[in-house]
Design a protein around this motif. Sequence first.
Motif, short mmCIF file in Angstrom:
data_model
loop_
_atom_site.label_atom_id
_atom_site.label_comp_id
_atom_site.label_asym_id
_atom_site.label_seq_id
_atom_site.Cartn_x
_atom_site.Cartn_y
_atom_site.Cartn_z
N PHE A 61 0.83 -1.21 0.00
CA PHE A 61 0.00 0.00 0.00
C PHE A 61 0.86 1.26 0.00
CE2 PHE A 61 -3.05 -3.18 1.16
CZ PHE A 61 -4.17 -2.77 0.46
N THR A 62 2.03 1.18 0.66
CA THR A 62 2.92 2.35 0.65
C THR A 62 3.37 2.67 -0.77
OG1 THR A 62 3.69 1.70 2.84
CG2 THR A 62 5.03 3.30 1.68
N GLY A 63 3.68 1.63 -1.55
CA GLY A 63 4.11 1.85 -2.94
C GLY A 63 3.04 2.55 -3.75
N VAL A 64 1.79 2.11 -3.60
CA VAL A 64 0.68 2.73 -4.33
C VAL A 64 0.53 4.20 -3.93
CG1 VAL A 64 -1.83 2.70 -4.65
CG2 VAL A 64 -0.55 0.55 -4.57
N VAL A 65 0.53 4.45 -2.63
CA VAL A 65 0.33 5.82 -2.13
C VAL A 65 1.47 6.73 -2.59
CG1 VAL A 65 0.24 7.22 -0.03
CG2 VAL A 65 -1.03 5.09 -0.16
N LEU A 66 2.69 6.20 -2.54
CA LEU A 66 3.85 7.02 -2.97
C LEU A 66 3.71 7.44 -4.43
CD1 LEU A 66 7.06 5.40 -1.44
CD2 LEU A 66 6.26 7.75 -1.17
N ALA A 67 3.30 6.49 -5.28
CA ALA A 67 3.15 6.81 -6.71
C ALA A 67 2.10 7.89 -6.91
CB ALA A 67 2.79 5.53 -7.47
N LEU A 68 0.97 7.74 -6.24
CA LEU A 68 -0.12 8.70 -6.42
C LEU A 68 0.26 10.07 -5.85
CD1 LEU A 68 -3.18 6.41 -5.54
CD2 LEU A 68 -2.33 7.09 -7.80
N GLN A 69 0.91 10.09 -4.69
CA GLN A 69 1.30 11.38 -4.10
C GLN A 69 2.37 12.07 -4.94
OE1 GLN A 69 2.32 10.75 0.01
NE2 GLN A 69 0.18 10.84 0.66
N ALA A 70 3.30 11.29 -5.50
CA ALA A 70 4.35 11.88 -6.34
C ALA A 70 3.72 12.48 -7.59
CB ALA A 70 5.38 10.81 -6.70
N SER A 71 2.78 11.74 -8.16
CA SER A 71 2.10 12.24 -9.36
C SER A 71 1.36 13.53 -9.03
CB SER A 71 1.14 11.17 -9.87
OG SER A 71 0.18 11.74 -10.70
N TYR A 72 0.64 13.54 -7.91
CA TYR A 72 -0.12 14.72 -7.48
C TYR A 72 0.82 15.92 -7.29
CZ TYR A 72 -2.19 17.77 -3.91
OH TYR A 72 -2.62 18.86 -3.19
N ILE A 82 9.56 10.96 -12.92
CA ILE A 82 10.12 11.17 -11.57
C ILE A 82 9.34 10.36 -10.52
CG2 ILE A 82 10.30 12.97 -9.75
CD1 ILE A 82 12.57 13.09 -11.67
N VAL A 83 8.12 10.01 -10.87
CA VAL A 83 7.34 9.15 -9.95
C VAL A 83 8.15 7.89 -9.62
CG1 VAL A 83 5.30 7.65 -9.78
CG2 VAL A 83 5.07 10.00 -10.63
N GLY A 84 8.76 7.29 -10.64
CA GLY A 84 9.58 6.09 -10.42
C GLY A 84 10.74 6.37 -9.49
N THR A 85 11.33 7.54 -9.67
CA THR A 85 12.46 7.93 -8.82
C THR A 85 12.00 8.05 -7.36
OG1 THR A 85 13.19 9.29 -10.67
CG2 THR A 85 14.33 9.60 -8.57
N VAL A 86 10.88 8.72 -7.17
CA VAL A 86 10.38 8.94 -5.80
C VAL A 86 10.02 7.60 -5.15
CG1 VAL A 86 8.48 9.93 -4.46
CG2 VAL A 86 9.58 11.28 -6.25
N VAL A 87 9.32 6.78 -5.92
CA VAL A 87 8.92 5.48 -5.34
C VAL A 87 10.16 4.67 -4.96
CG1 VAL A 87 7.82 3.25 -5.83
CG2 VAL A 87 6.69 5.37 -6.53
N GLY A 88 11.11 4.55 -5.87
CA GLY A 88 12.30 3.74 -5.62
C GLY A 88 13.13 4.28 -4.48
N LYS A 89 13.46 5.56 -4.58
CA LYS A 89 14.34 6.16 -3.55
C LYS A 89 13.69 6.12 -2.17
CE LYS A 89 18.02 8.38 -5.42
NZ LYS A 89 19.37 8.45 -4.86
N THR A 165 4.24 -2.45 -6.63
CA THR A 165 2.88 -1.88 -6.53
C THR A 165 2.88 -0.42 -6.98
OG1 THR A 165 3.24 -1.32 -4.21
CG2 THR A 165 2.14 -3.42 -4.68
N GLY A 166 3.99 0.29 -6.73
CA GLY A 166 4.10 1.67 -7.24
C GLY A 166 4.07 1.68 -8.77
N TRP A 167 4.76 0.70 -9.35
CA TRP A 167 4.79 0.58 -10.82
C TRP A 167 3.39 0.25 -11.35
CZ3 TRP A 167 4.79 -4.70 -12.95
CH2 TRP A 167 4.78 -4.74 -14.34
N LEU A 168 2.72 -0.73 -10.68
CA LEU A 168 1.37 -1.11 -11.12
C LEU A 168 0.40 0.07 -11.00
CD1 LEU A 168 1.13 -4.69 -9.55
CD2 LEU A 168 1.39 -4.09 -11.98
N ALA A 169 0.53 0.83 -9.93
CA ALA A 169 -0.33 2.01 -9.75
C ALA A 169 -0.05 3.04 -10.84
CB ALA A 169 -0.11 2.61 -8.36
N SER A 170 1.22 3.18 -11.18
CA SER A 170 1.59 4.14 -12.22
C SER A 170 0.98 3.73 -13.56
CB SER A 170 3.11 4.23 -12.36
OG SER A 170 3.68 4.60 -11.13
#
Lengths: 253, 241
Positions: A61-72, A82-89, A165-170
């Motif tokens: 769930f953290t991965g999903v939220v990170l992707a959405l918040q980075a996009s926002y 950069i969403v990928g960067t934020v999620v990974g880092k 999950t961040g990738w799937l959300a993206s």
Amino acid sequence: MIVQIGGSAVRGLEAAGRFGRFLADTGRALPDVGTWGRLLIVQMRRVGVDSLPVVVFIAAFTGVVLALQASYTFTGTVPLYIVGTVVGKTMMLELGPVLSGLALAGRVGASVAAELGTMKVTEQVDALETLAYDPYSYLVIPRVLAGTLMVPLVVAVGVAVGIVTGWLASLGLLDLSTPEFVKGLQFLYRFKDTWYGLVKSASFGCTITLVGCVVGLNTRGGAEGVGRSTTQAVVYSAVLLLVLDAFWAMVLL
Amino acid sequence: MIRFADVYKGFGDKQVLTGFSLEIRDGETMVIIGYSGSGKSVAIKHIVGLLRPDEGEVYVDDRAISELDRAGLTEVRRDIGFVFQFAALFDSMTVFDNVALGLRRRDVPDDEIAARVSEALALVDLTGTDDRMPAELSGGMRKRVGIARAIALRPRYILYDEPTTGLDPVTSAIMDRLMVRTREHLGVTGVVVTHDMRSAYTVGDRIAMLYEGAIRQVGTVDEIRATDDPVVRQFIEGRPE
């Protein structure tokens, strides 16, 4: 006032002395591999494998939220990869180790303190001693070693799950392709991102289990004492984890 | 031989032992009686080094316990079996593993462990309970497993901490019989801490009364029965005043 301060200082010194002695006794028991070696695998399963579901759940769930918040945050200002960067880092450096660590402080720390606390108040620890076992070899070392070795592995799995999950959300929820997400992951990546998170996780695992053992083996007063020890183990571990988190950031980053 | 030499022990402001001296001869069963909270259990925990005296010394075969390091203490503990008040069985292990644990520490071969566990459980009339967990046993059975765990080690000394406390009269009598049988079969020196006078008379060769931190009187069962010491008389007769 002065008496109170003095009393607190003395109690603090006594606690530091007890902890130092605990560490010394643990170090002295290390050569007794014959005792702790065969118990290590059991503890590795309990600390590591059995903790996987909770860590994977949190990380997913953290991965999903990170992707959405980075996009926002970044939409319209910087390229969306950069969403990928934020999620990974973020997963590797901070949220993976810290969120997993806090969850394990609750799960593993409480379990160790309750188990050893119960053994202490029911004289099982004394019984071990009379059977010529060293409680530090039998109880402490397998748990602390298991924590130190297994928590980084569990966190590594959690980080991987969070990134997936961040990738799937993206892909599903954002206007981002796989190559873009991967490009973001690789952008600004350094090998240090990986080992920093794992070193930090190892220190968390060591701290959680060590605190559980110290508090558990100092339990007094029956069921109420066991309950008190369990709470203390979780609180002390959580506080120490946050302090350690800041310490590693200052020392290694 | 076990010898307490002028032992003092306190916890915080409370002094529990104040000049406790007692000699336990090889082959005998010494029963230490005294009021609840008088320090009987504290006294015998000094023998295995679970507690260290503030002053004085405890000797086991002339080895001063408080001067031993952990290796030395482990060596002494190999000769001593300890039966705890509430059995202190390892609740995550079966009866077999509880009894076998001390033997594994002594690197006894697996087939011999199986034989000695079986023998020890037979001696306490618990044959066939190997696979049961402690939670599945009654209080009396748990205490008997505790005895089996101690005797499986074939120790030279067995220390019993309140072996009949919390048991019904019949189960208490069974425990007494087991302690006598253990001494007859194994020839061990025993130290029994109890406030159960029926048990003390049954299992003891000598009885010592601990009162206000020190030994008030020590003597054979007959001597204690015939004592004219008012404190000892009051205790053995169970009179409120």
